[in-house]
Design a protein around this motif. Structure first.
Motif, PDB file in Angstrom:
ATOM      1  N   LEU A  38       3.348  -6.943   1.768  1.00 38.33           N
ATOM      2  CA  LEU A  38       1.909  -7.015   1.931  1.00 38.33           C
ATOM      3  C   LEU A  38       1.480  -5.666   1.986  1.00 38.33           C
ATOM      4  O   LEU A  38       1.800  -4.868   2.813  1.00 38.33           O
ATOM      5  N   LEU A  39       0.504  -5.218   1.025  1.00 40.17           N
ATOM      6  CA  LEU A  39       0.154  -3.819   1.016  1.00 40.17           C
ATOM      7  C   LEU A  39      -1.478  -3.831   1.049  1.00 40.17           C
ATOM      8  O   LEU A  39      -2.095  -4.337   0.291  1.00 40.17           O
ATOM      9  N   ASP A  40      -1.668  -2.977   1.995  1.00 38.20           N
ATOM     10  CA  ASP A  40      -3.256  -2.707   2.370  1.00 38.20           C
ATOM     11  C   ASP A  40      -3.557  -1.334   1.654  1.00 38.20           C
ATOM     12  O   ASP A  40      -2.922  -0.114   1.889  1.00 38.20           O
ATOM     13  N   SER A  41      -4.601  -1.406   0.630  1.00 36.66           N
ATOM     14  CA  SER A  41      -4.787  -0.135  -0.283  1.00 36.66           C
ATOM     15  C   SER A  41      -6.071   0.496   0.325  1.00 36.66           C
ATOM     16  O   SER A  41      -6.297   1.227  -0.524  1.00 36.66           O
ATOM     17  N   ARG A  42      -6.557   0.409   1.352  1.00 37.23           N
ATOM     18  CA  ARG A  42      -7.629   1.109   1.798  1.00 37.23           C
ATOM     19  C   ARG A  42      -7.267   2.485   2.528  1.00 37.23           C
ATOM     20  O   ARG A  42      -6.207   2.750   2.467  1.00 37.23           O
ATOM     21  N   SER A  43      -8.446   3.058   2.957  1.00 34.84           N
ATOM     22  CA  SER A  43      -8.191   4.507   3.640  1.00 34.84           C
ATOM     23  C   SER A  43      -7.487   4.487   4.873  1.00 34.84           C
ATOM     24  O   SER A  43      -7.523   3.276   5.527  1.00 34.84           O
ATOM     25  N   VAL A  86      11.040  -6.419  -5.134  1.00 38.75           N
ATOM     26  CA  VAL A  86      10.410  -7.192  -4.251  1.00 38.75           C
ATOM     27  C   VAL A  86       8.788  -7.371  -4.768  1.00 38.75           C
ATOM     28  O   VAL A  86       8.044  -6.337  -4.919  1.00 38.75           O
ATOM     29  N   PRO A  87       8.210  -8.702  -4.950  1.00 38.34           N
ATOM     30  CA  PRO A  87       6.781  -8.761  -5.129  1.00 38.34           C
ATOM     31  C   PRO A  87       5.874  -8.147  -4.203  1.00 38.34           C
ATOM     32  O   PRO A  87       6.154  -8.129  -3.107  1.00 38.34           O
ATOM     33  N   VAL A  88       4.783  -7.657  -4.748  1.00 37.04           N
ATOM     34  CA  VAL A  88       3.667  -7.073  -3.572  1.00 37.04           C
ATOM     35  C   VAL A  88       2.581  -7.843  -3.728  1.00 37.04           C
ATOM     36  O   VAL A  88       1.869  -8.270  -4.810  1.00 37.04           O
ATOM     37  N   VAL A  89       1.909  -7.986  -2.545  1.00 39.45           N
ATOM     38  CA  VAL A  89       0.611  -8.683  -2.354  1.00 39.45           C
ATOM     39  C   VAL A  89      -0.338  -7.715  -1.956  1.00 39.45           C
ATOM     40  O   VAL A  89      -0.058  -6.943  -0.832  1.00 39.45           O
ATOM     41  N   THR A  90      -1.298  -7.299  -2.709  1.00 36.86           N
ATOM     42  CA  THR A  90      -2.231  -6.360  -2.210  1.00 36.86           C
ATOM     43  C   THR A  90      -3.361  -6.766  -1.641  1.00 36.86           C
ATOM     44  O   THR A  90      -3.973  -7.933  -2.041  1.00 36.86           O
ATOM     45  N   TYR A  91      -3.964  -6.082  -0.664  1.00 38.74           N
ATOM     46  CA  TYR A  91      -5.653  -6.492  -0.181  1.00 38.74           C
ATOM     47  C   TYR A  91      -6.330  -5.156   0.168  1.00 38.74           C
ATOM     48  O   TYR A  91      -5.408  -4.180   0.358  1.00 38.74           O
ATOM     49  N   CYS A  92      -7.359  -5.370   0.055  1.00 39.67           N
ATOM     50  CA  CYS A  92      -8.497  -4.385   0.527  1.00 39.67           C
ATOM     51  C   CYS A  92      -9.484  -5.112   1.497  1.00 39.67           C
ATOM     52  O   CYS A  92      -9.244  -5.784   2.199  1.00 39.67           O
ATOM     53  N   TRP A  93     -10.532  -4.506   1.378  1.00 37.40           N
ATOM     54  CA  TRP A  93     -11.700  -4.961   2.549  1.00 37.40           C
ATOM     55  C   TRP A  93     -11.860  -6.409   2.508  1.00 37.40           C
ATOM     56  O   TRP A  93     -11.816  -7.093   3.449  1.00 37.40           O
ATOM     57  N   GLY A  94     -12.437  -6.989   1.405  1.00 44.31           N
ATOM     58  CA  GLY A  94     -12.913  -8.536   0.956  1.00 44.31           C
ATOM     59  C   GLY A  94     -13.322  -8.642  -0.263  1.00 44.31           C
ATOM     60  O   GLY A  94     -13.160  -7.954  -1.262  1.00 44.31           O
ATOM     61  N   PRO A  95     -14.101  -9.912  -0.497  1.00 41.41           N
ATOM     62  CA  PRO A  95     -14.367 -10.345  -1.571  1.00 41.41           C
ATOM     63  C   PRO A  95     -15.319  -9.661  -2.513  1.00 41.41           C
ATOM     64  O   PRO A  95     -15.459  -9.297  -3.564  1.00 41.41           O
ATOM     65  N   GLY A  96     -16.151  -8.453  -1.604  1.00 43.06           N
ATOM     66  CA  GLY A  96     -17.143  -7.837  -2.422  1.00 43.06           C
ATOM     67  C   GLY A  96     -16.530  -6.403  -2.862  1.00 43.06           C
ATOM     68  O   GLY A  96     -17.126  -5.259  -3.162  1.00 43.06           O
ATOM     69  N   CYS A  97     -15.124  -6.264  -2.766  1.00 45.11           N
ATOM     70  CA  CYS A  97     -14.455  -5.255  -3.002  1.00 45.11           C
ATOM     71  C   CYS A  97     -13.593  -5.369  -4.125  1.00 45.11           C
ATOM     72  O   CYS A  97     -12.599  -6.363  -3.699  1.00 45.11           O
ATOM     73  N   ASN A  98     -13.267  -4.665  -5.096  1.00 48.27           N
ATOM     74  CA  ASN A  98     -12.083  -4.608  -6.052  1.00 48.27           C
ATOM     75  C   ASN A  98     -11.076  -3.758  -5.812  1.00 48.27           C
ATOM     76  O   ASN A  98     -10.237  -3.489  -6.679  1.00 48.27           O
ATOM     77  N   GLY A  99     -10.834  -3.201  -4.648  1.00 44.44           N
ATOM     78  CA  GLY A  99      -9.783  -2.268  -4.485  1.00 44.44           C
ATOM     79  C   GLY A  99      -8.599  -3.001  -4.540  1.00 44.44           C
ATOM     80  O   GLY A  99      -7.580  -2.016  -5.062  1.00 44.44           O
ATOM     81  N   ALA A 100      -8.202  -4.146  -4.045  1.00 45.44           N
ATOM     82  CA  ALA A 100      -6.885  -4.652  -4.181  1.00 45.44           C
ATOM     83  C   ALA A 100      -6.695  -4.949  -5.611  1.00 45.44           C
ATOM     84  O   ALA A 100      -5.644  -4.846  -6.070  1.00 45.44           O
ATOM     85  N   ALA A 101      -7.479  -5.231  -6.465  1.00 52.82           N
ATOM     86  CA  ALA A 101      -7.408  -5.385  -7.858  1.00 52.82           C
ATOM     87  C   ALA A 101      -6.963  -4.113  -8.420  1.00 52.82           C
ATOM     88  O   ALA A 101      -5.918  -4.070  -9.420  1.00 52.82           O
ATOM     89  N   ARG A 102      -7.659  -3.179  -8.171  1.00 53.33           N
ATOM     90  CA  ARG A 102      -7.158  -1.619  -8.602  1.00 53.33           C
ATOM     91  C   ARG A 102      -5.847  -1.312  -8.290  1.00 53.33           C
ATOM     92  O   ARG A 102      -4.950  -0.773  -9.150  1.00 53.33           O
TER      93      ARG A 102
END
Length: 160
Positions: free
Chosen positions: A53-58, A90-106
């Motif tokens: 699980l990868l957190d892509s935020r600052s 190993v597969p990676v699952v990304t997340y960012c802030w929430g549905p209003g943010c496309n950071g996880a998609a980037r």
């Protein structure tokens, strides 16, 4: 049995896709996305969940709160640091802030371009917290109550 005619109101102005097209679309969608509840269940189960699980935020966002056990790698650093932090097998699952943010998609796009298999966790950190799952901050761990608009409070399972 008689079939009812499809109306042309706003919902059906564009008719639904054929069942075969819908199955292909939704099947593909599940190959690209997972949700907070499924990630939480996988992390809570005994043994290796089979993904990172990868957190892509600052760093400031990470310090404010993150999923315990997540790897912190801001999107801007993925190209230069992913190979040192992640195993391409190993597969990676990304997340960012929430549905209003496309950071996880980037972040998922950057990882896919480097050859990683990826999924995006829909809802991000916002829904992780809103559904009442434990998270970590700089000060320690917290577990908020579930928001009844996002998760069942009685038994913890939505049945979907």
């Amino acid at each position: 049995m008689t079939s009812q005619p499809i109306t042309t109101g706003p919902v059906l102005r564009v008719p639904p896709a054929s069942p075969a097209a819908a199955a292909a679309y939704f099947g593909a969608s599940l190959a690209f996305h997972t949700d907070v509840s499924d990630v939480a269940a996988a992390l809570a189960a005994e043994g290796d969940p089979g993904f990172v699980l990868l957190d892509s935020r600052s760093t400031a966002s990470w310090d404010q709160g993150h999923v315990p056990g997540a790897v912190h790698l801001p999107t801007a650093l993925i190209r230069e640091q992913a190979a040192n932090l992640l195993d391409p097998a190993v597969p990676v699952v990304t997340y960012c802030w929430g549905p209003g943010c496309n950071g996880a998609a980037r972040a998922a796009l950057a990882l896919a371009e480097l050859g990683f298999r990826v999924k995006e966790m829909l809802g991000g950190f916002e829904y992780w917290a809103r559904e009442g799952f434990e998270f970590e901050t700089r000060e320690g761990r917290e577990r908020p109550g579930a928001d009844p608009l996002t998760a069942p409070v009685a038994d913890g399972a939505c049945g979907c």
